[in-house]
Scaffold this motif. Structure first.
Motif, PDB file in Angstrom:
ATOM      1  N   TRP A 109      -9.916  16.394 -18.582  1.00 46.38           N
ATOM      2  CA  TRP A 109     -11.331  16.128 -18.838  1.00 46.38           C
ATOM      3  C   TRP A 109     -11.656  16.622 -20.236  1.00 46.38           C
ATOM      4  O   TRP A 109     -11.428  17.795 -20.543  1.00 46.38           O
ATOM      5  N   ARG A 110     -12.188  15.748 -21.054  1.00 45.98           N
ATOM      6  CA  ARG A 110     -12.549  16.166 -22.407  1.00 45.98           C
ATOM      7  C   ARG A 110     -14.069  16.233 -22.526  1.00 45.98           C
ATOM      8  O   ARG A 110     -14.764  15.228 -22.386  1.00 45.98           O
ATOM      9  N   PRO A 111     -14.599  17.423 -22.779  1.00 44.54           N
ATOM     10  CA  PRO A 111     -16.042  17.584 -22.806  1.00 44.54           C
ATOM     11  C   PRO A 111     -16.699  17.103 -24.105  1.00 44.54           C
ATOM     12  O   PRO A 111     -16.106  17.197 -25.176  1.00 44.54           O
ATOM     13  N   GLY A 112     -17.878  16.602 -23.965  1.00 46.94           N
ATOM     14  CA  GLY A 112     -18.675  16.155 -25.107  1.00 46.94           C
ATOM     15  C   GLY A 112     -20.048  15.761 -24.599  1.00 46.94           C
ATOM     16  O   GLY A 112     -20.560  16.377 -23.669  1.00 46.94           O
ATOM     17  N   ARG A 113     -20.613  14.752 -25.223  1.00 53.57           N
ATOM     18  CA  ARG A 113     -21.894  14.235 -24.741  1.00 53.57           C
ATOM     19  C   ARG A 113     -21.785  12.735 -24.539  1.00 53.57           C
ATOM     20  O   ARG A 113     -21.077  12.065 -25.275  1.00 53.57           O
ATOM     21  N   ALA A 114     -22.491  12.257 -23.505  1.00 51.26           N
ATOM     22  CA  ALA A 114     -22.555  10.813 -23.307  1.00 51.26           C
ATOM     23  C   ALA A 114     -23.822  10.307 -23.986  1.00 51.26           C
ATOM     24  O   ALA A 114     -24.897  10.883 -23.803  1.00 51.26           O
ATOM     25  N   TYR A 115     -23.676   9.308 -24.799  1.00 52.41           N
ATOM     26  CA  TYR A 115     -24.830   8.667 -25.426  1.00 52.41           C
ATOM     27  C   TYR A 115     -24.904   7.247 -24.904  1.00 52.41           C
ATOM     28  O   TYR A 115     -23.967   6.461 -25.096  1.00 52.41           O
ATOM     29  N   LEU A 116     -25.981   6.949 -24.220  1.00 55.60           N
ATOM     30  CA  LEU A 116     -26.188   5.576 -23.784  1.00 55.60           C
ATOM     31  C   LEU A 116     -27.171   4.942 -24.751  1.00 55.60           C
ATOM     32  O   LEU A 116     -28.266   5.456 -24.947  1.00 55.60           O
ATOM     33  N   THR A 117     -26.747   3.858 -25.401  1.00 54.67           N
ATOM     34  CA  THR A 117     -27.668   3.142 -26.275  1.00 54.67           C
ATOM     35  C   THR A 117     -27.939   1.780 -25.633  1.00 54.67           C
ATOM     36  O   THR A 117     -27.375   1.473 -24.578  1.00 54.67           O
ATOM     37  N   ASN A 118     -28.773   0.989 -26.265  1.00 58.92           N
ATOM     38  CA  ASN A 118     -29.016  -0.345 -25.722  1.00 58.92           C
ATOM     39  C   ASN A 118     -27.822  -1.271 -25.957  1.00 58.92           C
ATOM     40  O   ASN A 118     -27.798  -2.394 -25.503  1.00 58.92           O
ATOM     41  N   ARG A 119     -26.798  -0.777 -26.642  1.00 60.30           N
ATOM     42  CA  ARG A 119     -25.613  -1.611 -26.890  1.00 60.30           C
ATOM     43  C   ARG A 119     -24.324  -1.018 -26.341  1.00 60.30           C
ATOM     44  O   ARG A 119     -23.415  -1.741 -25.988  1.00 60.30           O
ATOM     45  N   ARG A 120     -24.237   0.315 -26.384  1.00 63.44           N
ATOM     46  CA  ARG A 120     -22.948   0.958 -26.094  1.00 63.44           C
ATOM     47  C   ARG A 120     -23.084   2.160 -25.162  1.00 63.44           C
ATOM     48  O   ARG A 120     -24.165   2.732 -25.030  1.00 63.44           O
ATOM     49  N   LEU A 121     -21.951   2.547 -24.621  1.00 64.06           N
ATOM     50  CA  LEU A 121     -21.837   3.850 -23.977  1.00 64.06           C
ATOM     51  C   LEU A 121     -20.787   4.602 -24.787  1.00 64.06           C
ATOM     52  O   LEU A 121     -19.672   4.115 -24.968  1.00 64.06           O
ATOM     53  N   ILE A 122     -21.173   5.791 -25.276  1.00 69.87           N
ATOM     54  CA  ILE A 122     -20.290   6.531 -26.168  1.00 69.87           C
ATOM     55  C   ILE A 122     -20.088   7.939 -25.612  1.00 69.87           C
ATOM     56  O   ILE A 122     -21.059   8.609 -25.250  1.00 69.87           O
ATOM     57  N   LEU A 123     -18.873   8.375 -25.549  1.00 70.77           N
ATOM     58  CA  LEU A 123     -18.576   9.769 -25.217  1.00 70.77           C
ATOM     59  C   LEU A 123     -18.130  10.406 -26.521  1.00 70.77           C
ATOM     60  O   LEU A 123     -17.093  10.041 -27.066  1.00 70.77           O
ATOM     61  N   HIS A 124     -18.948  11.328 -26.996  1.00 72.23           N
ATOM     62  CA  HIS A 124     -18.713  11.850 -28.335  1.00 72.23           C
ATOM     63  C   HIS A 124     -18.718  13.361 -28.309  1.00 72.23           C
ATOM     64  O   HIS A 124     -19.507  13.975 -27.601  1.00 72.23           O
ATOM     65  N   ARG A 125     -17.837  13.943 -29.086  1.00 71.71           N
ATOM     66  CA  ARG A 125     -17.864  15.385 -29.250  1.00 71.71           C
ATOM     67  C   ARG A 125     -18.319  15.653 -30.672  1.00 71.71           C
ATOM     68  O   ARG A 125     -17.834  15.039 -31.615  1.00 71.71           O
ATOM     69  N   ARG A 126     -19.248  16.590 -30.804  1.00 67.74           N
ATOM     70  CA  ARG A 126     -19.829  16.793 -32.128  1.00 67.74           C
ATOM     71  C   ARG A 126     -18.968  17.675 -33.018  1.00 67.74           C
ATOM     72  O   ARG A 126     -18.832  17.416 -34.203  1.00 67.74           O
ATOM     73  N   ASP A 127     -18.412  18.731 -32.387  1.00 72.15           N
ATOM     74  CA  ASP A 127     -17.752  19.711 -33.238  1.00 72.15           C
ATOM     75  C   ASP A 127     -16.435  20.172 -32.647  1.00 72.15           C
ATOM     76  O   ASP A 127     -16.425  20.861 -31.635  1.00 72.15           O
ATOM     77  N   PRO A 128     -15.284  19.818 -33.185  1.00 75.47           N
ATOM     78  CA  PRO A 128     -15.126  18.914 -34.325  1.00 75.47           C
ATOM     79  C   PRO A 128     -15.434  17.468 -33.918  1.00 75.47           C
ATOM     80  O   PRO A 128     -15.156  17.094 -32.785  1.00 75.47           O
ATOM     81  N   ALA A 129     -16.003  16.732 -34.838  1.00 72.98           N
ATOM     82  CA  ALA A 129     -16.494  15.401 -34.503  1.00 72.98           C
ATOM     83  C   ALA A 129     -15.362  14.472 -34.073  1.00 72.98           C
ATOM     84  O   ALA A 129     -14.361  14.337 -34.764  1.00 72.98           O
ATOM     85  N   GLU A 130     -15.535  13.913 -32.911  1.00 76.45           N
ATOM     86  CA  GLU A 130     -14.577  12.924 -32.449  1.00 76.45           C
ATOM     87  C   GLU A 130     -15.230  12.069 -31.377  1.00 76.45           C
ATOM     88  O   GLU A 130     -15.891  12.574 -30.476  1.00 76.45           O
TER      89      GLU A 130
END
Lengths: 341, 280
Positions: A132-153
């Motif tokens: 399991w890789r922790p980060g944040r889920a961003y749901l936009t009106n176009r995409r679903l993104i699992l992103h980690r801010r620091d270090p950015a990936e």
């Protein structure tokens, strides 16, 4: 150390406290503190988020850049919670622009792409190894993104068009707790697994976005079992106003009412962390209409009397609420269940 | 302030809006900036400093210092003038790009054009304070007498250290569950009791979390100055009734959280709705 950790405060009143209570009817009033050492985080919160924001493009330039690290400001503003609720679209344009800008500083968006929701989440990496890789889920009106801010990936992302469906999956975590994960079914037949701070909220928002993307959730509609059987939804839910009594007069608060078939009737404001109203069916005494000024187009509101308090509820769907509440309270009186506490 | 060419590029950093004729602030602004009062014909004035650079931006430590200085100015205005509309941090008036009219004229115009709304809010907020109440429950204290917790504690006594560590996790979880339920019950009751002393009340996300403390409620209260003691007495009663409760009571502050000039519409979920009297 062989002792269990000492509780930081005693759970019993000392004998002296009883004596003091006898001496004075009421305890001495609590004194508010202005000590900056104790109040700094609170001061920061109000000064960054409250106060007159002059609403004028012409005259005043309100700096719309995050001046304090996004993390700090986001936390103090409760923005995190609001984002989890998917409340982006209900904010005014200025706030939306600010949040959008803060979030997209490290997460580039396409033209016209807007954040719908963001929350802590993990992505199940399942390639050479499973983790399991922790980060944040961003749901936009176009995409679903699992992103980690620091270090950015960017841990994983997909356009909504490539997702054919999403289902909740119950899993037991190492600690023995049952967790809801979200299984994403991709158009190419593959599957992805994510966890999220509020999986139900993300599920709902994701489904809404998938639908508005013009996706029929049953990409495999002609056969596969729908998600319906997995979900135990509430009996009835919707936006509902509740009247709150203040020192002078009263005010209508906006929020959401939920009626669970084998559970409680609750009402919660997005500004609160707990329901302000919670009652079991057996506590309902009466549900009646009453004429009262309210924020809806109706002249009437519902007066709900419970064994503990009396509430006034307003809704554009007043009749439905009245019907559901009455039936729910009645049904369980005939066939009581032991769930309510 | 005269209106010379050299000043045209100057911007004005705004701290707060006060009734015209209010006493001059006795403190300095951010980083010692000299404060001035810009008075508009409409009877409103803004407390500002002349600002020659962009918005304040920098490391969090700097921002904290600036925000505190900003708050000191508002506090001073509030104490001296009795009424102030606090302006958010980093609100800067600049000259008009279209007409070239200097910042001071822009600000004066804005004060005049918004005078109705601003004066009304200043009147409404006169004699009021913001107080903040945060109630948390200590999970150890709350759950200590619970049968399941006592059982588990007793079991722990008789176990070797390794097992005890595992059981400690279970104990923590159990305590949190018990306390969370108690918090669910305490929230509606305490909010109603607090609200009865407030002109307005607003929930917010608590600023910090202490381990072992379960949040029950965090509210900003707009309170008539004469009612602060009554609110304090109510809180003292809650504290005495609920021994596991820890109450933070902050203020009195200028009414920072209650200057919103535009209330959200009825379709919008959320608080801060225009108050409605329950008239039949």
């Amino acid at each position: 150390m062989s002792h269990p950790p000492q509780p930081p405060r005693t759970s019993h009143l000392t004998q002296g406290a009883g004596l003091a209570k006898d001496l004075a009817e009421r305890p001495a009033a609590l004194q508010p503190t202005r000590d900056p050492g104790a109040t700094l985080p609170d001061l920061l919160e109000v000064l960054l988020n409250k106060g007159v924001h002059l609403n004028l493009d012409l005259i005043i330039s309100v700096a719309d850049i995050p001046l304090i690290g996004v993390n700090l400001r986001a936390t103090i503003a409760g923005i995190e919670t609001m984002l989890e609720y998917g409340m982006m679209r209900q904010w005014d344009e200025q706030t939306r622009a600010w949040v959008q800008k803060s979030l997209t500083k490290h997460l580039p968006m396409a033209d016209g792409e807007e954040i719908v929701s963001a929350m802590a989440a993990s992505y199940l990496h399942d390639d050479f190894y499973q983790a399991w890789r922790p980060g944040r889920a961003y749901l936009t009106n176009r995409r679903l993104i699992l992103h980690r801010r620091d270090p950015a990936e960017t841990l994983w992302q997909s356009t909504l068009a490539d997702i054919s469906g999403v289902e909740p999956v119950q899993e037991t975590s190492v600690g023995g707790e049952t967790r809801t994960r979200l299984k994403l079914k991709m158009r190419d037949g593959s599957e992805e697994m994510i966890s999220a701070a509020d999986p139900q909220a993300l599920l709902k928002l994701l489904r809404t976005e998938l639908n508005s993307e013009g996706q029929s959730l049953g990409g495999g509609a002609n056969g596969s079992a729908g998600p319906a059987q997995q979900q135990v939804g509430p009996l009835f839910s919707g936006s509902l106003w509740v009247l709150e009594t203040l020192a002078q007069g009263s005010t209508w608060r906006g929020g959401r009412g939920t009626l669970e078939e084998a559970g409680d009737f609750t009402w919660k404001s997005p500004m609160d962390s707990r329901p302000l109203l919670r009652c079991g069916p057996s506590e309902i005494v009466t549900v009646e209409r009453e004429t009262l000024n309210n924020p809806t187009d109706h002249d009437e509101v519902l007066r709900v009397e419970t064994s503990r308090a009396t509430y006034r509820l307003a809704s554009p769907e007043l009749s439905k609420w009245q019907q559901h509440l009455t039936e729910w309270a009645h049904a369980t009186k005939e066939a009581p269940h032991g769930a309510a506490g | 302030m005269s209106n010379t060419a050299a000043q045209e590029a100057e911007t004005l950093y705004v701290y707060g809006i006060v009734p015209a004729g209010s006493p001059e602030p006795a403190v300095a602004g951010i980083d010692g900036a000299e404060l001035q009062t810009v008075t508009a014909p409409s009877g409103l004035a803004a407390v500002v400093h002349i600002h020659r650079s962009g918005p304040y931006e920098g490391p969090d430590e700097d921002v904290k210092r600036w925000v505190l200085a900003h708050s000191d100015v508002i506090d001073d205005c509030w104490t001296r003038a009795g009424a102030v509309l606090p302006v958010s941090f980093n609100v800067i008036v600049r000259p008009s790009e279209r007409t070239g009219s200097p910042a001071i004229d822009q600000l004066t115009e804005w004060l005049d054009s918004s005078a109705g709304e601003l004066s009304q809010r200043l009147d409404e907020l006169a004699g009021t304070s913001e107080l903040r109440v945060e109630i948390t429950l200590d999970q150890h204290a709350q759950a200590a007498e619970h049968a399941a917790v006592r059982e588990l504690r007793a079991e722990m006594e008789s176990r070797p250290a390794g097992v005890r560590r595992l059981l400690e996790k279970r104990l923590d979880k159990l305590e949190r569950q018990i306390t969370d339920q108690a918090a669910d019950e305490l929230f509606p009751v305490s909010r109603a009791r607090i609200a009865a002393h407030c002109l307005q009340i607003q929930g917010y996300a608590p600023s910090s979390r202490t381990k072992g403390a379960i949040s029950v409620l965090s509210v900003a209260c707009l309170v008539d100055e004469l009612q602060i003691t009554a609110l304090g007495a109510e809180l003292a009663e809650i504290r005495d009734e609920v021994p596991a409760a820890d109450i933070r009571f902050l203020g009195p502050w200028p009414p920072y959280s209650f200057v919103d000039l535009t209330a959200p519409g009825p379709e919008q979920d959320g608080d801060q709705q225009q108050g409605q009297q329950p008239t039949a």
